[in-house]
Design a protein around this motif. Structure first.
Motif, PDB file in Angstrom:
ATOM      1  N   UNK A   1      11.472  -4.870 -60.285  1.00 22.68           N
ATOM      2  CA  UNK A   1      11.997  -5.964 -59.466  1.00 22.68           C
ATOM      3  C   UNK A   1      10.942  -7.049 -59.298  1.00 22.68           C
ATOM      4  N   UNK A   2      11.419  -8.277 -59.151  1.00 23.53           N
ATOM      5  CA  UNK A   2      10.572  -9.373 -58.699  1.00 23.53           C
ATOM      6  C   UNK A   2      11.190  -9.990 -57.454  1.00 23.53           C
ATOM      7  N   UNK A   3      10.302 -10.241 -56.468  1.00 20.24           N
ATOM      8  CA  UNK A   3      10.670 -10.944 -55.243  1.00 20.24           C
ATOM      9  C   UNK A   3       9.765 -12.159 -55.090  1.00 20.24           C
ATOM     10  N   UNK A   4      10.295 -13.196 -54.448  1.00 22.11           N
ATOM     11  CA  UNK A   4       9.539 -14.433 -54.219  1.00 22.11           C
ATOM     12  C   UNK A   4       9.411 -14.669 -52.720  1.00 22.11           C
ATOM     13  N   UNK A   5       8.204 -15.014 -52.286  1.00 19.67           N
ATOM     14  CA  UNK A   5       8.000 -15.310 -50.868  1.00 19.67           C
ATOM     15  C   UNK A   5       7.242 -16.625 -50.729  1.00 19.67           C
ATOM     16  N   UNK A   6       7.942 -17.646 -50.260  1.00 19.75           N
ATOM     17  CA  UNK A   6       7.284 -18.904 -49.940  1.00 19.75           C
ATOM     18  C   UNK A   6       6.577 -18.723 -48.601  1.00 19.75           C
ATOM     19  N   UNK A   7       5.431 -19.354 -48.444  1.00 17.67           N
ATOM     20  CA  UNK A   7       4.612 -19.184 -47.244  1.00 17.67           C
ATOM     21  C   UNK A   7       5.430 -19.364 -45.977  1.00 17.67           C
ATOM     22  N   UNK A   8       5.363 -18.341 -45.111  1.00 12.55           N
ATOM     23  CA  UNK A   8       6.048 -18.417 -43.829  1.00 12.55           C
ATOM     24  C   UNK A   8       7.519 -18.067 -43.874  1.00 12.55           C
ATOM     25  N   UNK A   9       8.023 -17.741 -45.064  1.00 10.62           N
ATOM     26  CA  UNK A   9       9.440 -17.406 -45.184  1.00 10.62           C
ATOM     27  C   UNK A   9       9.616 -15.955 -45.633  1.00 10.62           C
ATOM     28  N   UNK A  10      10.867 -15.516 -45.697  1.00  9.82           N
ATOM     29  CA  UNK A  10      11.095 -14.108 -46.031  1.00  9.82           C
ATOM     30  C   UNK A  10      10.998 -13.861 -47.532  1.00  9.82           C
ATOM     31  N   UNK A  11      10.846 -12.601 -47.866  1.00  8.55           N
ATOM     32  CA  UNK A  11      10.855 -12.202 -49.276  1.00  8.55           C
ATOM     33  C   UNK A  11      12.277 -12.293 -49.798  1.00  8.55           C
ATOM     34  N   UNK A  12      12.435 -12.945 -50.939  1.00  4.82           N
ATOM     35  CA  UNK A  12      13.777 -13.117 -51.494  1.00  4.82           C
ATOM     36  C   UNK A  12      13.854 -12.508 -52.890  1.00  4.82           C
ATOM     37  N   UNK A  13      14.941 -11.812 -53.112  1.00 10.94           N
ATOM     38  CA  UNK A  13      15.159 -11.125 -54.378  1.00 10.94           C
ATOM     39  C   UNK A  13      15.331 -12.142 -55.502  1.00 10.94           C
TER      40      UNK A  13
END
Lengths: 114, 112
Positions: free
Chosen positions: A33-45
């Motif tokens: 899996x890869x998840x993306x997390x922009x600073x200060x926001x939640x981890x998104x699939x």
């Protein structure tokens, strides 16, 4: 316990360049899996991968994104070309099976696009 | 679509006091709910997972009960420790491929 390794831990690149983020999953795991997390926001699939194929992907997984795991080596996320909004921490995860929710995460790769 | 809501972004407690971190969810089906914990500069790790048979999962003094009637899976601990300071994510999964959908996270700081 089992560890997922991510390389590099940090990368800074210019907009429009290509970047490859590498993930060494837990050795007997089958789902990635890869998840993306922009600073200060939640981890998104972003995407998951099994048996050489993408199984599910989100709207965030743009056409510029691709994943592969050639011959059981690193599980990679490639972005080509990169955009400013791709700046984020990218987390790789792996699991042995499905239905358990037991994902093992790496420590993340911080990507900065200038 | 599926979503997870964690209403508190930051929670600061004194050591020894009880902890409760809120988590509610929306889902079309009957999902599994999870709590993941991320300590500073470490990878997120599974803390708890909901059961299907109303058992209450517990780990490291933390527990959470899935209440389907209120779509909640709040995380609780009777007495906070300094080492509990971390980022806590509630997540749900209902797909066949283990995809987790995370809430926005709650940063817990435990002070002496």
């Amino acid at each position: 316990g089992p560890k997922v390794l991510q390389i590099p831990s940090h990368q800074i690149i210019d907009m429009g360049q290509m970047v490859t983020l590498n993930c060494d999953p837990v050795s007997n795991h089958l789902y990635f899996y890869w998840y993306k997390q922009i600073l200060g926001q939640q981890m998104e699939f972003l995407v998951n991968f099994y048996n050489g194929k993408v199984m599910e992907k989100s709207k965030l997984f743009k056409d510029q994104f691709s994943v592969e795991r050639p011959d059981g080596s690193y599980f990679t996320l490639k972005i080509q070309p990169t955009a400013l909004e791709d700046s984020a921490v990218y987390f790789c995860a792996s699991s042995f099976g499905t239905g358990t929710g037991q994902l093992y995460f790496g420590e993340g790769s911080k990507l900065t696009v200038l | 679509g599926d979503s997870v809501t964690q209403t508190e972004g930051l929670v600061t407690l004194t050591e020894g006091l009880p902890v409760m971190l809120n988590c509610t969810y929306q889902s079309t089906y009957s999902p599994f709910l999870f709590w993941y914990v991320q300590h500073l500069n470490e990878a997120p790790k599974l803390l708890l997972k909901s059961f299907t048979d109303n058992k209450r999962p517990e780990h490291q003094g933390f527990h959470a009960t899935l209440h389907k009637s209120s779509s909640s899976f709040h995380l609780q601990k009777s007495s906070a420790q300094l080492s509990d300071s971390a980022l806590y994510y509630c997540a749900l999964s209902e797909s066949n491929y283990n995809v987790l959908y995370f809430g926005s996270g709650t940063k817990l700081t435990v002070e002496p």
